[in-house]
Design a protein around this motif. Structure first.
Motif, PDB file in Angstrom:
ATOM      1  N   ARG A 174       0.805  -1.217   0.000  1.00 28.98           N
ATOM      2  CA  ARG A 174       0.000   0.000   0.000  1.00 28.98           C
ATOM      3  C   ARG A 174       0.841   1.271   0.000  1.00 28.98           C
ATOM      4  O   ARG A 174       0.301   2.371  -0.034  1.00 28.98           O
ATOM      5  CB  ARG A 174      -0.942   0.001   1.206  1.00 28.98           C
ATOM      6  CG  ARG A 174      -1.892  -1.205   1.227  1.00 28.98           C
ATOM      7  CD  ARG A 174      -3.048  -0.974   2.156  1.00 28.98           C
ATOM      8  NE  ARG A 174      -3.855   0.157   1.712  1.00 28.98           N
ATOM      9  CZ  ARG A 174      -4.640   0.877   2.537  1.00 28.98           C
ATOM     10  NH1 ARG A 174      -4.684   0.581   3.824  1.00 28.98           N
ATOM     11  NH2 ARG A 174      -5.351   1.880   2.085  1.00 28.98           N
ATOM     12  N   ARG A 175       2.149   1.140   0.022  1.00 28.76           N
ATOM     13  CA  ARG A 175       2.997   2.333   0.065  1.00 28.76           C
ATOM     14  C   ARG A 175       2.875   3.171  -1.198  1.00 28.76           C
ATOM     15  O   ARG A 175       3.065   4.393  -1.156  1.00 28.76           O
ATOM     16  CB  ARG A 175       4.452   1.917   0.279  1.00 28.76           C
ATOM     17  CG  ARG A 175       4.706   1.395   1.681  1.00 28.76           C
ATOM     18  CD  ARG A 175       6.115   0.880   1.868  1.00 28.76           C
ATOM     19  NE  ARG A 175       6.219   0.164   3.140  1.00 28.76           N
ATOM     20  CZ  ARG A 175       7.219  -0.638   3.448  1.00 28.76           C
ATOM     21  NH1 ARG A 175       8.219  -0.829   2.581  1.00 28.76           N
ATOM     22  NH2 ARG A 175       7.228  -1.254   4.618  1.00 28.76           N
ATOM     23  N   ALA A 176       2.544   2.542  -2.314  1.00 23.48           N
ATOM     24  CA  ALA A 176       2.419   3.296  -3.565  1.00 23.48           C
ATOM     25  C   ALA A 176       1.329   4.354  -3.491  1.00 23.48           C
ATOM     26  O   ALA A 176       1.362   5.329  -4.258  1.00 23.48           O
ATOM     27  CB  ALA A 176       2.141   2.338  -4.728  1.00 23.48           C
ATOM     28  N   THR A 177       0.369   4.205  -2.569  1.00 22.08           N
ATOM     29  CA  THR A 177      -0.692   5.207  -2.453  1.00 22.08           C
ATOM     30  C   THR A 177      -0.179   6.511  -1.857  1.00 22.08           C
ATOM     31  O   THR A 177      -0.916   7.506  -1.834  1.00 22.08           O
ATOM     32  CB  THR A 177      -1.860   4.681  -1.592  1.00 22.08           C
ATOM     33  OG1 THR A 177      -1.450   4.554  -0.222  1.00 22.08           O
ATOM     34  CG2 THR A 177      -2.367   3.342  -2.106  1.00 22.08           C
ATOM     35  N   LEU A 178       1.071   6.522  -1.378  1.00 16.91           N
ATOM     36  CA  LEU A 178       1.663   7.720  -0.787  1.00 16.91           C
ATOM     37  C   LEU A 178       2.803   8.281  -1.620  1.00 16.91           C
ATOM     38  O   LEU A 178       3.377   9.314  -1.257  1.00 16.91           O
ATOM     39  CB  LEU A 178       2.191   7.418   0.624  1.00 16.91           C
ATOM     40  CG  LEU A 178       1.200   6.822   1.628  1.00 16.91           C
ATOM     41  CD1 LEU A 178       1.902   6.544   2.947  1.00 16.91           C
ATOM     42  CD2 LEU A 178       0.013   7.740   1.842  1.00 16.91           C
ATOM     43  N   ILE A 179       3.142   7.634  -2.726  1.00 19.30           N
ATOM     44  CA  ILE A 179       4.329   8.003  -3.496  1.00 19.30           C
ATOM     45  C   ILE A 179       3.924   8.685  -4.794  1.00 19.30           C
ATOM     46  O   ILE A 179       3.292   8.078  -5.656  1.00 19.30           O
ATOM     47  CB  ILE A 179       5.175   6.761  -3.805  1.00 19.30           C
ATOM     48  CG1 ILE A 179       5.423   6.011  -2.516  1.00 19.30           C
ATOM     49  CG2 ILE A 179       6.427   7.169  -4.564  1.00 19.30           C
ATOM     50  CD1 ILE A 179       6.721   6.029  -1.924  1.00 19.30           C
ATOM     51  N   ALA A 180       4.286   9.957  -4.926  1.00 12.90           N
ATOM     52  CA  ALA A 180       4.001  10.702  -6.151  1.00 12.90           C
ATOM     53  C   ALA A 180       5.025  10.359  -7.225  1.00 12.90           C
ATOM     54  O   ALA A 180       6.214  10.173  -6.934  1.00 12.90           O
ATOM     55  CB  ALA A 180       4.023  12.201  -5.865  1.00 12.90           C
ATOM     56  N   THR A 181       4.563  10.278  -8.459  1.00 14.69           N
ATOM     57  CA  THR A 181       5.435  10.002  -9.599  1.00 14.69           C
ATOM     58  C   THR A 181       5.340  11.153 -10.595  1.00 14.69           C
ATOM     59  O   THR A 181       4.379  11.923 -10.596  1.00 14.69           O
ATOM     60  CB  THR A 181       5.042   8.679 -10.283  1.00 14.69           C
ATOM     61  OG1 THR A 181       3.662   8.738 -10.671  1.00 14.69           O
ATOM     62  CG2 THR A 181       5.246   7.500  -9.335  1.00 14.69           C
ATOM     63  N   ARG A 182       6.331  11.249 -11.470  1.00 14.13           N
ATOM     64  CA  ARG A 182       6.335  12.336 -12.432  1.00 14.13           C
ATOM     65  C   ARG A 182       5.311  12.071 -13.523  1.00 14.13           C
ATOM     66  O   ARG A 182       5.198  10.973 -14.060  1.00 14.13           O
ATOM     67  CB  ARG A 182       7.720  12.490 -13.062  1.00 14.13           C
ATOM     68  CG  ARG A 182       8.780  13.010 -12.131  1.00 14.13           C
ATOM     69  CD  ARG A 182       8.430  14.345 -11.509  1.00 14.13           C
ATOM     70  NE  ARG A 182       8.354  15.429 -12.461  1.00 14.13           N
ATOM     71  CZ  ARG A 182       9.334  16.290 -12.678  1.00 14.13           C
ATOM     72  NH1 ARG A 182      10.464  16.203 -11.991  1.00 14.13           N
ATOM     73  NH2 ARG A 182       9.193  17.255 -13.553  1.00 14.13           N
TER      74      ARG A 182
END
Length: 218
Positions: free
Chosen positions: A188-196
């Motif tokens: 679920r960490r991807a829900t907190l990680i912004a990408t370009r």
């Protein structure tokens, strides 16, 4: 001696507190009132003088007259744009939400120690596609443990209280050691990680259902 008890009893209440007249007050949720009262012109631009933040398309022209914040010096650090959508549990955009931003300056400082040209706080309405946007500076690390991040709070219709989350950067130094990310399940960490995405750092905020964003208790 006869006492008239009825004469000494108070008259029945006839004001708007009398439950016999009005019954129980209905429960209410937050909003939808944010676009008129809370986001302000320029409230989402922490590095310039644009009118980002409010929704002028929802204001009568005669009412959209608030001044921009007072001019200030250019903050130190890398100017960036962060953006995303607020989505409901069905994946539909939430068009009347409000997103608050809190962050450290480019050197990782808060409070009285921060860059005096940098406010570190802003508000953005979501637009007709559910998109929120900020212009800000890329935050520095607060200490040796915490990776650079932005604190976000989401307000919207149907929410009894604000939802708190964080935005981290996909290339952020120290993401692998950040103590907050460490307590989030790996899947679920991807829900907190912004990408370009083009010129923006992009992070959707999902209020429920599949892919729900991780929110934190305050």
């Amino acid at each position: 001696m006869t006492i008239d008890v009825a004469a000494r009893e108070p008259a029945p209440r006839q004001d708007n507190q009398d439950p016999a007249l009005f019954g129980q007050t209905p429960s209410q949720t937050v909003g939808p009132f944010f676009h008129y009262g809370l986001p302000w012109k320029g409230g989402a631009d922490l590095v310039g003088q644009s009118d980002m933040g409010a929704r002028p398309d929802l204001f009568p022209a005669a009412h959209y007259v608030l001044n921009l914040p007072s001019p200030r010096a250019t903050p130190e650090g890398e100017a960036i744009r962060i953006a995303g959508r607020v989505l409901d549990a069905d994946g539909q955009p939430v068009v009347d939400a409000m997103v608050e931003l809190w962050q450290a300056d480019a050197q990782g400082r808060y409070g009285t120690d921060r860059d005096p040209a940098f406010v570190g706080f802003g508000r953005s309405s979501t637009d007709e596609d559910g998109v929120w946007r900020f212009r800000t500076v890329r935050p520095g690390r607060i200490d040796a443990d915490q990776a650079p991040h932005v604190a976000l709070a989401i307000f919207g219709r149907g929410l009894l209280k604000r939802l708190a989350t964080r935005l981290y950067f996909a290339d952020g130094a120290g993401n692998d050691r950040d103590p907050v990310l460490a307590v989030v399940p790996p899947d679920r960490r991807a829900t907190l990680i912004a990408t370009r995405r083009g010129d923006d750092w992009w992070l959707d905020i999902v209020l429920g259902g599949a892919g729900e964003t991780v929110f934190f208790d305050l």
